[in-house]
Write a protein that holds these residues in place. Structure first.
Motif, mmCIF file in Angstrom:
data_model
loop_
_atom_site.group_PDB
_atom_site.id
_atom_site.type_symbol
_atom_site.label_atom_id
_atom_site.label_comp_id
_atom_site.label_asym_id
_atom_site.label_seq_id
_atom_site.Cartn_x
_atom_site.Cartn_y
_atom_site.Cartn_z
ATOM 1 N N ILE A 257 -9.115 -4.218 0.204
ATOM 2 C CA ILE A 257 -9.389 -3.455 1.431
ATOM 3 C C ILE A 257 -8.745 -4.125 2.643
ATOM 4 C CG2 ILE A 257 -11.263 -2.790 3.002
ATOM 5 C CD1 ILE A 257 -12.797 -2.117 0.328
ATOM 6 N N ARG A 258 -8.798 -5.437 2.698
ATOM 7 C CA ARG A 258 -8.096 -6.134 3.791
ATOM 8 C C ARG A 258 -6.606 -5.818 3.770
ATOM 9 N NH1 ARG A 258 -11.465 -10.102 6.025
ATOM 10 N NH2 ARG A 258 -12.764 -11.241 4.537
ATOM 11 N N VAL B 173 -12.676 4.545 0.804
ATOM 12 C CA VAL B 173 -12.927 3.686 1.974
ATOM 13 C C VAL B 173 -12.049 4.137 3.144
ATOM 14 C CG1 VAL B 173 -12.676 1.333 2.887
ATOM 15 C CG2 VAL B 173 -13.811 1.714 0.695
ATOM 16 N N PHE C 193 -18.307 -5.899 3.673
ATOM 17 C CA PHE C 193 -18.188 -5.813 2.212
ATOM 18 C C PHE C 193 -18.672 -7.127 1.597
ATOM 19 C CE2 PHE C 193 -15.185 -2.801 3.896
ATOM 20 C CZ PHE C 193 -15.280 -1.715 3.048
ATOM 21 N N THR D 175 0.822 -1.215 0.000
ATOM 22 C CA THR D 175 0.000 0.000 0.000
ATOM 23 C C THR D 175 0.855 1.263 0.000
ATOM 24 O OG1 THR D 175 -1.712 -1.223 1.174
ATOM 25 C CG2 THR D 175 -1.882 1.178 1.219
ATOM 26 N N THR E 92 -10.040 2.425 -2.593
ATOM 27 C CA THR E 92 -9.262 2.471 -1.346
ATOM 28 C C THR E 92 -9.223 3.893 -0.791
ATOM 29 O OG1 THR E 92 -7.289 2.435 -2.774
ATOM 30 C CG2 THR E 92 -7.840 0.419 -1.627
ATOM 31 N N GLN F 141 -12.094 -6.519 -4.491
ATOM 32 C CA GLN F 141 -12.201 -5.322 -3.644
ATOM 33 C C GLN F 141 -12.048 -5.684 -2.166
ATOM 34 O OE1 GLN F 141 -15.344 -2.090 -4.154
ATOM 35 N NE2 GLN F 141 -16.326 -3.357 -2.593
ATOM 36 N N ILE G 288 -12.549 -6.337 8.953
ATOM 37 C CA ILE G 288 -13.236 -6.398 7.660
ATOM 38 C C ILE G 288 -13.961 -7.738 7.563
ATOM 39 C CG2 ILE G 288 -12.958 -6.323 5.151
ATOM 40 C CD1 ILE G 288 -12.271 -3.685 6.646
#
Lengths: 288, 288
Positions: B157-158, B132, B146, A105, B129, B153, B170
């Motif tokens: 996100i995780r 969120v 989610f 990230t 991202t 997705q 999540i």
């Protein structure tokens, strides 16, 4: 002074502090602490109930060929500087904890990072914003303190905080200089005695620019050339950039209206030194 | 049900809730709610003390030429679905509040976003991202829900949550389908009756793949061709991707060992539909 070496320990300490309603200040550093850092710490000690200093040499803000491998580190010396000041906790994670296997990230601030250090050091600000956001999530400070020597960094972090709706107040603190005018930097350790003389030309160039702008000079291109002339006599100085730019957007100015940021990055030997000065024009007394 | 239209109001509401020690669940949506969304809401209502649903059609996750301008929106219908369920608050910001003038920050997850929807829709996951993370900072949920229909997705996100050291759990929730097998999607509203028949072929192709894999088929390239054959007869279907990939890295498989993610994206008329299925091979009874 608590020494916290894991993310879980740091989070737990921080949650304990916050749950008592006390305010928490964070001073993010890469160690090799000097009086510049200590001025941030003092500001936090004065302004927050508790102060955390993080020490982490962040590999993501070093480019290929930069000085990650030789960046000065001396934990015992840093500890001996922080402890007597009354710092409450030091966060001291390893690289593997901050960037475990599979880390993917990145946080990017566009726009203002296209200039100055962002242009010279691709990926630098991404590294900074990514690690600072991680530190904010881990330490959960109410306030974080950054030096104005890295003025573009300060703006980039303010932008990130606003854009991402973080509840962290960002406080910028003035540049701390040695008696001879050299801005404090961990990288000053790289300088030989002769190189240190050369390095003084950065501040001299800024002072020259301040006098010229305050006296009414408005031609930014001329000022850039004049700054370059101050540096030119030094064979061991190699200019990375000389900027006379807008203090908010960091775009180069043609004409200086009310104020300008004058910023320099110069290699002296293997040290890349930066310095800057926000200069406001003295208002005309007559209509002009 | 509180309707919160500003970031400051949402933050204040959330802080009030958290300060009482109650747990907060967030269901981020783009509105045009259907039973898929409502299953996430039910899961949050069951698992968290209070539930916030955000409704925000996020322009940053739409590419040029995509359906941002026509994306279905019906706030009154959404409200009438959420209120009877006992949702505590709806966060309903405008685009100008979420992305004010001068907004410059982007969150990027590399690696897993190079495949499937990330490859087809450049910028899509950065948009997801970024918004969120903003929502997490604004709403400060303990848990966020989610759907597995957007399985990539969910993984992205995780990854972001882990990499950025966020304290949000999540939770992924199963795909909800109509009785005929069509995965619920706000974009199903775009389909004519004939196109809806075509759209059913996505789930049929997944079911075929499931049977084949469970029966022992390990040749991923063969399966991709077989899935394409299921879709081929439909003149109004245009395949975006057919993937038989690793369920963690989203890299295409050659050989299926223990499990595979089978994922599809198909344009039917102007609707881009996605569907997927995580398939585990039935273990051999004999050594194989």
């Amino acid at each position: 002074m608590e020494i916290l070496r894991t993310i879980a320990d740091m989070k737990a300490w921080s949650q304990r502090v916050r749950s008592t309603g006390r305010s928490l200040g964070l001073v993010p550093t890469m160690g090799a602490l000097h009086e510049g850092h200590l001025s941030l710490v003092q500001r936090s000690l004065a302004g927050s109930d508790l102060t955390v200093v993080s020490i982490f040499v962040n590999p993501k803000q070093f480019g290929p060929g930069e000085d990650l491998g030789t960046y000065p580190a001396n934990w015992e010396a840093d500890r001996d500087l922080l402890e007597p000041l009354g710092v409450d906790a030091v966060f001291l994670p390893t690289r593997d904890l901050m960037y475990p296997k599979g880390f993917q990230t990145t946080v990017t601030v566009e726009g203002i990072t296209n200039h100055l250090c962002g242009k010279s050091r691709p990926g630098f600000f991404q590294g900074v914003t990514t690690v600072v956001l991680k530190l904010f999530h881990i330490v959960q400070p109410h306030t974080a303190y950054f030096g104005e020597k890295d003025r573009q960094q300060l703006h980039v972090i303010r932008r990130m905080v606003e854009d991402l709706n973080l509840d962290v107040e960002i406080v910028g603190c003035p540049i701390v200089r040695d008696a001879d005018g050299l801005a404090k930097s961990s990288r000053n350790q790289y300088l030989s005695a002769g190189q240190r003389d050369t390095a003084l030309s950065l501040n001299r160039a800024l002072e020259m620019a301040r006098e010229r702008i305050e006296a009414g000079e408005a031609d930014a291109a001329l000022l850039r050339r004049e700054i370059e002339s101050v540096l030119a006599p030094y064979a061991d100085a190699r200019i990375d950039y000389v900027s006379v730019c807008d203090a908010d957007t960091f775009e180069e100015l043609e004409v200086i209206h009310d104020k300008a940021l004058v910023a320099l990055a110069v290699f002296v030997g293997k040290a890349r030194l930066i310095d800057n000065c926000l200069i406001e024009r003295v208002p005309c007394k007559e209509p002009c």
